[in-house]
Design a protein around this motif. Structure first.
Motif, mmCIF file in Angstrom:
data_model
loop_
_atom_site.group_PDB
_atom_site.id
_atom_site.type_symbol
_atom_site.label_atom_id
_atom_site.label_comp_id
_atom_site.label_asym_id
_atom_site.label_seq_id
_atom_site.Cartn_x
_atom_site.Cartn_y
_atom_site.Cartn_z
ATOM 1 N N GLU A 80 -2.901 -10.635 3.077
ATOM 2 C CA GLU A 80 -1.841 -9.913 3.772
ATOM 3 C C GLU A 80 -2.450 -8.936 4.781
ATOM 4 O OE1 GLU A 80 1.556 -7.069 1.946
ATOM 5 O OE2 GLU A 80 0.879 -8.737 0.650
ATOM 6 N N LEU A 81 -1.870 -8.813 5.930
ATOM 7 C CA LEU A 81 -2.350 -7.857 6.940
ATOM 8 C C LEU A 81 -1.578 -6.558 6.765
ATOM 9 C CD1 LEU A 81 -4.202 -7.651 9.504
ATOM 10 C CD2 LEU A 81 -2.137 -8.143 10.829
ATOM 11 N N VAL A 82 -2.305 -5.434 6.694
ATOM 12 C CA VAL A 82 -1.610 -4.142 6.582
ATOM 13 C C VAL A 82 -2.066 -3.232 7.709
ATOM 14 C CG1 VAL A 82 -1.226 -4.260 4.089
ATOM 15 C CG2 VAL A 82 -3.344 -3.266 4.984
ATOM 16 N N VAL A 83 -1.166 -2.379 8.129
ATOM 17 C CA VAL A 83 -1.488 -1.424 9.195
ATOM 18 C C VAL A 83 -2.140 -0.200 8.559
ATOM 19 C CG1 VAL A 83 -0.556 0.031 11.015
ATOM 20 C CG2 VAL A 83 0.345 -2.274 10.668
ATOM 21 N N THR A 84 -3.304 0.183 9.093
ATOM 22 C CA THR A 84 -4.061 1.299 8.512
ATOM 23 C C THR A 84 -4.480 2.223 9.642
ATOM 24 O OG1 THR A 84 -6.009 -0.113 8.717
ATOM 25 C CG2 THR A 84 -4.975 -0.024 6.550
ATOM 26 N N PRO A 85 -3.557 2.988 10.196
ATOM 27 C CA PRO A 85 -3.860 3.763 11.419
ATOM 28 C C PRO A 85 -4.954 4.815 11.174
ATOM 29 C CG PRO A 85 -1.678 4.286 10.565
ATOM 30 C CD PRO A 85 -2.191 3.184 9.717
ATOM 31 N N GLY A 86 -6.062 4.677 11.886
ATOM 32 C CA GLY A 86 -7.164 5.660 11.823
ATOM 33 C C GLY A 86 -7.894 5.700 10.502
ATOM 34 N N VAL A 87 -7.680 4.692 9.683
ATOM 35 C CA VAL A 87 -8.306 4.674 8.366
ATOM 36 C C VAL A 87 -9.551 3.787 8.439
ATOM 37 C CG1 VAL A 87 -7.957 4.053 5.947
ATOM 38 C CG2 VAL A 87 -6.070 5.027 7.271
ATOM 39 N N ARG A 88 -10.722 4.413 8.258
ATOM 40 C CA ARG A 88 -11.939 3.671 8.592
ATOM 41 C C ARG A 88 -12.897 3.486 7.413
ATOM 42 N NH1 ARG A 88 -13.027 4.213 14.427
ATOM 43 N NH2 ARG A 88 -11.161 5.110 15.346
ATOM 44 N N SER A 89 -13.344 4.589 6.810
ATOM 45 C CA SER A 89 -14.384 4.453 5.784
ATOM 46 C C SER A 89 -13.798 3.802 4.539
ATOM 47 C CB SER A 89 -14.948 5.825 5.431
ATOM 48 O OG SER A 89 -14.011 6.546 4.672
ATOM 49 N N ALA A 90 -14.700 3.257 3.709
ATOM 50 C CA ALA A 90 -14.254 2.598 2.477
ATOM 51 C C ALA A 90 -13.431 3.568 1.645
ATOM 52 C CB ALA A 90 -15.458 2.092 1.691
ATOM 53 N N GLU A 91 -13.869 4.820 1.595
ATOM 54 C CA GLU A 91 -13.164 5.816 0.790
ATOM 55 C C GLU A 91 -11.754 6.051 1.353
ATOM 56 O OE1 GLU A 91 -16.264 6.088 1.852
ATOM 57 O OE2 GLU A 91 -17.250 5.840 -0.096
ATOM 58 N N GLU A 92 -11.664 6.151 2.682
ATOM 59 C CA GLU A 92 -10.357 6.362 3.314
ATOM 60 C C GLU A 92 -9.435 5.180 3.065
ATOM 61 O OE1 GLU A 92 -12.056 9.035 7.094
ATOM 62 O OE2 GLU A 92 -11.456 6.948 7.378
ATOM 63 N N VAL A 93 -10.008 3.983 3.229
ATOM 64 C CA VAL A 93 -9.195 2.781 3.047
ATOM 65 C C VAL A 93 -8.690 2.719 1.607
ATOM 66 C CG1 VAL A 93 -9.213 0.247 3.085
ATOM 67 C CG2 VAL A 93 -10.414 1.545 4.875
ATOM 68 N N ALA A 94 -9.598 2.998 0.651
ATOM 69 C CA ALA A 94 -9.221 2.945 -0.765
ATOM 70 C C ALA A 94 -8.102 3.934 -1.052
ATOM 71 C CB ALA A 94 -10.450 3.242 -1.630
ATOM 72 N N ALA A 95 -8.266 5.156 -0.536
ATOM 73 C CA ALA A 95 -7.258 6.184 -0.788
ATOM 74 C C ALA A 95 -5.917 5.801 -0.158
ATOM 75 C CB ALA A 95 -7.739 7.533 -0.231
ATOM 76 N N PHE A 96 -6.007 5.292 1.078
ATOM 77 C CA PHE A 96 -4.793 4.930 1.815
ATOM 78 C C PHE A 96 -4.037 3.801 1.119
ATOM 79 C CE2 PHE A 96 -2.538 2.583 5.108
ATOM 80 C CZ PHE A 96 -1.887 3.601 5.807
ATOM 81 N N LEU A 97 -4.806 2.827 0.588
ATOM 82 C CA LEU A 97 -4.184 1.662 -0.029
ATOM 83 C C LEU A 97 -3.940 1.839 -1.521
ATOM 84 C CD1 LEU A 97 -6.344 -1.127 1.691
ATOM 85 C CD2 LEU A 97 -4.001 -0.468 2.280
ATOM 86 N N GLY A 98 -4.459 2.940 -2.076
ATOM 87 C CA GLY A 98 -4.310 3.167 -3.505
ATOM 88 C C GLY A 98 -5.128 2.195 -4.348
ATOM 89 N N LEU A 99 -6.292 1.805 -3.837
ATOM 90 C CA LEU A 99 -7.183 0.895 -4.572
ATOM 91 C C LEU A 99 -8.444 1.642 -4.979
ATOM 92 C CD1 LEU A 99 -7.054 -2.184 -2.147
ATOM 93 C CD2 LEU A 99 -5.888 -1.974 -4.364
ATOM 94 N N PRO A 100 -9.133 1.150 -6.024
ATOM 95 C CA PRO A 100 -10.459 1.736 -6.292
ATOM 96 C C PRO A 100 -11.423 1.378 -5.146
ATOM 97 C CG PRO A 100 -10.023 -0.103 -7.789
ATOM 98 C CD PRO A 100 -8.762 0.111 -7.000
ATOM 99 N N VAL A 101 -12.377 2.264 -4.866
ATOM 100 C CA VAL A 101 -13.303 2.037 -3.740
ATOM 101 C C VAL A 101 -14.036 0.720 -3.895
ATOM 102 C CG1 VAL A 101 -15.275 2.955 -2.456
ATOM 103 C CG2 VAL A 101 -13.579 4.513 -3.390
ATOM 104 N N LYS A 102 -14.351 0.375 -5.151
ATOM 105 C CA LYS A 102 -15.136 -0.848 -5.362
ATOM 106 C C LYS A 102 -14.356 -2.113 -4.987
ATOM 107 C CE LYS A 102 -13.950 -0.871 -10.269
ATOM 108 N NZ LYS A 102 -14.430 -0.557 -11.629
ATOM 109 N N GLN A 103 -13.050 -1.955 -4.755
ATOM 110 C CA GLN A 103 -12.252 -3.126 -4.362
ATOM 111 C C GLN A 103 -12.286 -3.368 -2.839
ATOM 112 O OE1 GLN A 103 -8.641 -3.228 -6.595
ATOM 113 N NE2 GLN A 103 -7.917 -5.137 -5.694
#
Lengths: 572, 572
Positions: A254-277
């Motif tokens: 699935e494609l999701v919009v992640t405005p300005g979300v770059r680092s693995a940590e940011e992406v994980a936090a934004f998507l509500g996933l563990p960083v290791k995912q």
């Protein structure tokens, strides 16, 4: 020796450019002076320490059957063309031309030269094994020379090369050197650890580094806390058990919009996933073009492993422009899907069942990405940086880590150089076989700095007896006063006659200056001749512990001798 | 040590490129190997000899109050710009750039660097005198490297620098070094002579060279046969009494036709005059333009003297084109009359009252030429090459000449470098004064070659005990035979335990090969274990004299010890 006639220019101020203790103290205590970046003069005390380390190394090399030689520093380019390293070495190699325009380099190491020598002189199995070594200057035009003698551009090294009939012989030579190195670093007083190491530009298969443990070290060592396991490796080389944990559950991409979300940590936090995912995609520039490296979001890429895996000479993170050009997106949104670059996938990534990756367009990621289904996983390798807490690759216990200074490294080279430079011998049956080589280096000046890193306090250096510039300092508090001067001279002469390396501080300086200098330079034993001189008594003081004793002059020789022999020498 | 495990690759053939004995024998006996023109590896035996010479030098430098340091080989150009020598050194200086494009050279000598060091560290008269030295590689990109270790491009040198308050202090330091050098060259076994020398590119006022006397030497020394006079000088520097003989009688100048008559000898024969009545005019090219030098027809120009007199960096005979352009005539017809070049006139020329000179036109000379009347004599100097038979400048006796190898040179530098590099000190009255310097070099590897030039015969090298790679060789004629092997091992172990440097020839080689190798390498004492082994007897043989004695094994240690101590040790 009399300090008044010696060049020991101590400094009260801390030199601004010195970031680590050994650099600071060797400058302040008058052991070294800088000539240019990474290029130093050894002053009289520095030269003495260096010679002592050299002599310990020489003794152990000879004991192990080494023969000392001396090869030129100026090396003809032709030898380096034959091994293919003239191109490989890059800007670290100091290159020059002679008056006839012929190319030379300043030897950073001597595999080519010694292999050519042995190729010319050794014909028969009867001449093997052979261990040849030298002690001399080496040259590496480091991008960032720093930390004084720890990373110089001109430095002193011992390099030994072993030549054997076969791999079994090499194993034996390697073992001898491993043991010799263990003795050497023990004798110079280092707390060290031998660890598995990457073979780097030297090449070959097996390698160990001898690491002096110190915070100032540029290397990181991971090791197993279980001494019966004993695993220890440079983090550049270290492995750990790969995590087999399956992360996430398969689902439709699935494609999701992640405005300005770059680092693995940011992406994980934004998507509500563990960083290791998250699956990180890093774009590297090499001389063969761009490459993408994939690791789990909670991991780092080990660039040495990646470089070895790719077999490239140059590897560095690509700049923003290159990343945008390759991915069509600003950094932070790179991903493996639809990317037309070679992909190197870390082993653990295969266990991520629903990963999040950059979508190669601004402000977008894919989720529920399944490796193999959504992007190709032909090139899988261990490219992950091990860190503290990861499971030991041998026994699974959590690894610890510590910083170290690489003071020695030994390599099993095999036939890499002998084939390139035509070093063959005839065996018992008259058959031509390549000589099997090893090489073994010790940074002499770096060892000197490592000793200081491990042996110092607020006041200055604390030299181990074996490498101290002088073992004993006789310090008359007031040299102008006859009883002190006479007793000091008497003790000084007595110790000298017995072959003890003693320095007399006969300077007309204030007592405070003399005491401070003594602590700064770090003579192991100080004999203070002061107000008890009239009674024939002097103070012995250990630099290391600060312990001190008042002894009568008749006892001095016995006490000093006991101290130098490492015996309990004073009580109470 | 056991020869079977050592790298001593002897050669039966004489290497084609080796013109002199030391080069030939050091190659053949397995002491050195060539890497590139003027660049050599020291093999195990070569390194041992070199280290022994270094240790003798080190002992004598320390005894004279020297402090050992170690300066970099890589020197920043900046220091050389300050002394003005970056330009002066020309193509002999190996130059290179680092990765940042900064200029460096490989040190041919270290005046600049050590003066900068002392300038930074010495402030007070209390810190002087100071004698600092080092032993290490030096680099000179010689136009014609040759003769093996005698003239290399990379070589080992000891260089000491003295720092004094004044000229009296320098004289004292200079005297100490002169004496230390005398001890050193005596200890290494050289027949040498200290001679007055030119100061060359190093600069300064007074200088002596230590010349090992040898036919292979590139230097020529002239000396007074009267030892109470003692005059001796490098011919580059040597003076002799100028001849005051008035030659010819004044008369009117006259042009004569001299078709094809060019050299002084030809002109003299053609005109029926003594050669000394001819005045030779030589045209030299310098960086300041052309210059004409005038000497008597029976003399040669000393180019070193001429160069010093002119204060130029480059000086060489002008080519035909330049000569024609300057004189209007082909070479052979140059003369001072009407010549628009600076003239340097040798002193003796003033006493020629009716000289013959070239007329600066083809096939013509002037006769009855009177210096001062017919051409200007403003610039008169001693530019004459001294030769054997010329009168000693001190006592007038005819000088002798001999060839020598310059193994050491000492210089009184004065304040040349201290002013250029700002090395001043404060004297007792707080006045700032320049430090007065000297410098003192010994070619370590060249000394090794010089020893071989003086100590060899048809069969090989004959090492003096003090610098022999091993003092004693134990040679079992047939190592396979038990009695020989066992006795050889017994003697070898006995001598080793006593600290004697002994090598055991345990190779499975024919006796002829072993004997030839022993003579070629040149161990001072050989112990041959042969057919008398069963009776417990061995042969002692002196390499130098060939004398030999049969002795019982119980006597061996005593005899060997006596030999090494330089005592009479065997009779009959």
């Amino acid at each position: 020796m009399r300090l008044s006639t010696w060049l020991v220019p101590t400094l009260r101020e801390v030199p601004a450019e010195a970031e680590v203790a050994s650099h600071r103290l060797l400058l302040r205590a008058g052991f070294i002076r800088k000539v240019a970046a990474g290029i130093y003069t050894l002053l009289p005390l520095g030269k003495r320490v260096c010679s002592k380390i050299e002599n310990i190394v020489r003794e152990e090399m000879n004991r192990a059957g080494g023969q000392e030689i001396l090869m030129p520093i100026l090396q003809p380019a032709e030898l380096w063309h034959r091994s293919g390293r003239w191109e490989v070495y890059g800007p670290e190699l100091f290159r020059l031309k002679d008056r006839h325009g012929r190319d030379f380099c300043l030897g950073p190491t001597h595999e080519e030269m010694i292999t050519a020598l042995v190729a010319a002189e050794v014909r028969s199995y009867k001449q093997l094994p052979l261990l040849l070594y030298q002690i001399g200057n080496k040259y590496r035009d480091e991008r960032r020379p720093r930390f004084g003698l720890l990373r110089g551009r001109e430095f002193i090294m011992k390099d030994l090369y072993s030549f054997d009939r076969d791999w079994a012989g090499l194993e034996e030579s390697y073992r001898k050197m491993y043991e010799a190195y263990t003795r050497i670093f023990t004798r110079v007083g280092l707390n060290f650890r031998a660890v598995e190491a990457d073979t780097g530009a030297i090449g070959g298969s097996v390698s160990h580094e001898f690491m002096a443990l110190a915070e100032a070290g540029e290397a990181v060592v991971v090791y197993c806390p279980d001494t019966t396991c004993g695993y220890a490796a440079n983090v550049e080389k270290a492995e750990s058990l790969s995590s087999l944990e399956e992360i996430g559950e398969e689902g439709p991409i699935e494609l999701v919009v992640t405005p300005g979300v770059r680092s693995a940590e940011e992406v994980a936090a934004f998507l509500g996933l563990p960083v290791k995912q998250i699956i990180k995609t890093l774009i590297y520039r090499t001389e063969k073009g761009l490459v993408a490296a994939l690791v789990r979001g909670d991991r780092e890429v080990n660039e040495v492993k990646l470089q070895n895996h790719l077999g490239v000479l140059e590897l560095e993170l690509a700049g923003e422009d290159l990343v945008e050009e390759a991915t069509g997106a600003p950094p932070g949104f790179a991903g493996p899907i639809g990317l037309s670059l070679p992909l190197v996938v870390d082993r653990e990534v295969l266990h991520v069942k629903a990963g999040a990756v950059g979508a190669n367009r601004p402000d977008a990621h894919y989720i529920n990405v399944l490796p193999g289904r959504d992007f190709p996983v032909q090139d899988v390798a261990d490219i992950r940086q091990v860190s503290e807490g990861d499971p030991c690759p041998r026994c699974g216990r959590p690894l610890l880590s510590v910083r170290g200074i690489e003071v020695g490294q030994i390599f099993q080279l095999g036939d890499k150089y002998s084939r390139a430079l035509n070093a063959y011998y005839l065996d018992e049956r008259g058959e031509k076989r390549p000589i099997i080589m090893g090489c073994y280096g010790i940074g002499i000046t770096r060892t000197m700095a490592a000793v200081v890193e491990q042996h110092h306090d607020e006041e200055g250096i604390i030299w181990p007896v074996a490498v101290a510039p002088f073992q004993v300092l006789v310090l008359p508090v007031n040299y102008e006063e006859a009883p002190q001067r006479e007793l000091a001279e008497e003790i000084y002469n007595l110790l000298r006659e017995k072959g003890i390396e003693v320095l007399l501080d006969d300077r007309e300086e204030r007592p405070g200056v003399k005491f401070k200098d003594a602590d700064l330079v770090g003579y192991p034993l100080r004999i203070t001749v002061g107000r008890h001189a009239a009674e024939g008594k002097v103070e012995l003081k250990l630099r290391r512990t600060g312990e001190n004793w008042l002894v009568s002059k008749g006892e001095v020789l016995e006490k000093v001798t006991a101290f130098l022999e490492g015996k309990e020498f004073c009580t109470g």
